[in-house]
Design an enzyme around this catalytic site. Structure first.
Site, PDB file in Angstrom:
ATOM      1  N   SER A 164      77.556-109.333 -32.208  1.00 55.43           N
ATOM      2  CA  SER A 164      78.215-109.727 -33.449  1.00 55.43           C
ATOM      3  C   SER A 164      77.211-110.521 -34.287  1.00 55.43           C
ATOM      4  O   SER A 164      76.028-110.209 -34.293  1.00 55.43           O
ATOM      5  CB  SER A 164      79.478-110.541 -33.141  1.00 55.43           C
ATOM      6  OG  SER A 164      80.144-110.927 -34.325  1.00 55.43           O
ATOM      7  N   TYR A 198      80.838-107.275 -44.357  1.00 57.56           N
ATOM      8  CA  TYR A 198      80.055-107.471 -43.138  1.00 57.56           C
ATOM      9  C   TYR A 198      80.778-108.448 -42.207  1.00 57.56           C
ATOM     10  O   TYR A 198      80.880-108.211 -40.989  1.00 57.56           O
ATOM     11  CB  TYR A 198      78.675-108.014 -43.508  1.00 57.56           C
ATOM     12  CG  TYR A 198      77.769-108.310 -42.336  1.00 57.56           C
ATOM     13  CD1 TYR A 198      77.253-107.282 -41.550  1.00 57.56           C
ATOM     14  CD2 TYR A 198      77.407-109.625 -42.027  1.00 57.56           C
ATOM     15  CE1 TYR A 198      76.399-107.557 -40.481  1.00 57.56           C
ATOM     16  CE2 TYR A 198      76.546-109.900 -40.967  1.00 57.56           C
ATOM     17  CZ  TYR A 198      76.047-108.866 -40.202  1.00 57.56           C
ATOM     18  OH  TYR A 198      75.207-109.146 -39.146  1.00 57.56           O
ATOM     19  N   LYS A 202      81.988-107.891 -38.270  1.00 56.65           N
ATOM     20  CA  LYS A 202      81.484-108.718 -37.187  1.00 56.65           C
ATOM     21  C   LYS A 202      82.586-109.557 -36.554  1.00 56.65           C
ATOM     22  O   LYS A 202      82.527-109.890 -35.366  1.00 56.65           O
ATOM     23  CB  LYS A 202      80.330-109.589 -37.692  1.00 56.65           C
ATOM     24  CG  LYS A 202      79.074-108.781 -37.983  1.00 56.65           C
ATOM     25  CD  LYS A 202      78.613-108.033 -36.726  1.00 56.65           C
ATOM     26  CE  LYS A 202      77.389-107.193 -36.933  1.00 56.65           C
ATOM     27  NZ  LYS A 202      76.933-106.536 -35.699  1.00 56.65           N
TER      28      LYS A 202
END
Length: 324
Positions: A164, A198, A202
């Site tokens: 991550s 993003y 994640k």
């Protein structure tokens, strides 16, 4: 987020021998993934380099074998075709692996992109969400029975690792994975910035690790997620696509980035360190360098994790027609 980068676990000194183990590393042909493959193969694991482009993967394998001739005398590195932007490819890759192997000790879902412009995959999902998370779900889910079977071997400690990022904190508070809502209201939202998208992807990596841990609680399988650090790799290409004005300063930015070797410390710790097993760390999160820590409040939301799993199953069923 301030990160304590003091190193208490060293690859060269502390990483155990992994002879006899079988591993998969997605995005293993470049950057962080390639370094992870290098270290696992050097220590005797049979490593599947899961990559989209066969020529690039074989080039990376040749390079690693030339750099470390001992790899050829050990279990070696094998190319596995995997395109995370295609759910059919993800399930086909899992099927191909299952036809070849009778065990899987280490699965490191490493591949990803960062801060790319808004785009949908051919499956119809936001590119970062599918590349970083959804493709990995579709690839991992069919492998779970083999991971469970392997965990019955008392000589191994099965690990599932999601790479991550501290960027999961960029996810908006209003993020939703409600499986009953249209995709346009959940995973395909623009959020107004590449970094928020993003962050959503994640965040999903961490929630996936936590839900895997909950579902596999009765087995000797240790699921975790981590931030490997800010690394000087091809990952930064997406940022320059979204913000072209930053590209001329890329060399300056690189001064503040760490090496793939240092970046590999935390994922290899999660994948091999005895401490994970001894501490019974399931669904936990790690920062550089190999530091057990706590992710964002959203990343600790159990209901959000369950919603994400339900949504992911729904998508795979709709788009592929089967879960495995």
């Amino acid at each position: 987020m301030l990160i304590n980068c003091e190193n208490h676990w060293d690859i060269d000194k502390d990483m155990p021998d992994v002879t006899g183990k079988v591993a998969i590393v997605t995005g293993g042909n470049t950057g962080l993934g390639k370094e992870i493959v290098r270290q696992l193969a050097k220590r005797g694991a049979k490593v599947y380099m899961a990559s989209r482009t066969e020529s690039r993967a074989h080039g990376a394998i040749d390079e690693l074998e030339n750099d470390h001739p001992e790899i050829k005398s050990k279990a070696g590195i094998v190319f596995l075709q995997l395109d995370l932007t295609s759910l059919a490819s993800c399930q086909a890759a899992a099927k191909q692996f299952l036809e070849k192997e009778t065990r899987l000790d280490i699965l490191i879902n490493n591949a990803g992109i960062m801060a790319t412009p808004y785009e949908l995959t051919k499956d119809g999902f936001e590119m970062q969400f599918q590349s970083n998370y959804l493709g990995h779900f579709a690839f991992t889910q069919p492998l779970i029975p083999l991971l469970i079977e392997t965990s019955k071997d008392p000589s191994t400690s099965v690990r599932i690792v999601q790479v991550s990022s501290t960027g999961h904190t960029f996810a908006k508070d209003e993020v939703s994975f409600n499986p009953d809502l249209p995709y346009s209201e959940t995973i395909n939202r623009d959020f107004g910035t590449p970094w928020a998208r993003y962050g959503q992807s994640k965040l999903a990596n961490i929630l996936f690790a936590k839900e895997l841990a909950r579902r596999l609680a009765d087995h000797r399988i240790f699921s975790s997620a981590l931030h490997p650090g800010n690394i000087n790799t091809e990952l930064n290409r997406g940022t320059f696509q979204s913000y072209p004005w930053m590209k001329p300063a890329s060399k300056l930015f690189s001064v503040f980035l760490t090496t793939p070797y240092k970046g590999a410390i935390t994922p290899l710790y999660a994948a091999t360190a005895d401490e994970i097993d001894k501490n019974n760390w399931r669904g936990e999160y790690f920062d550089p360098l190999a530091k057990h820590t706590t992710p964002s409040k959203l990343a600790q939301n159990a209901q959000l994790a369950q919603d994400l799993w339900a949504l992911s199953e729904k998508i795979v069923l709709e788009k592929y027609g089967a879960l495995a």
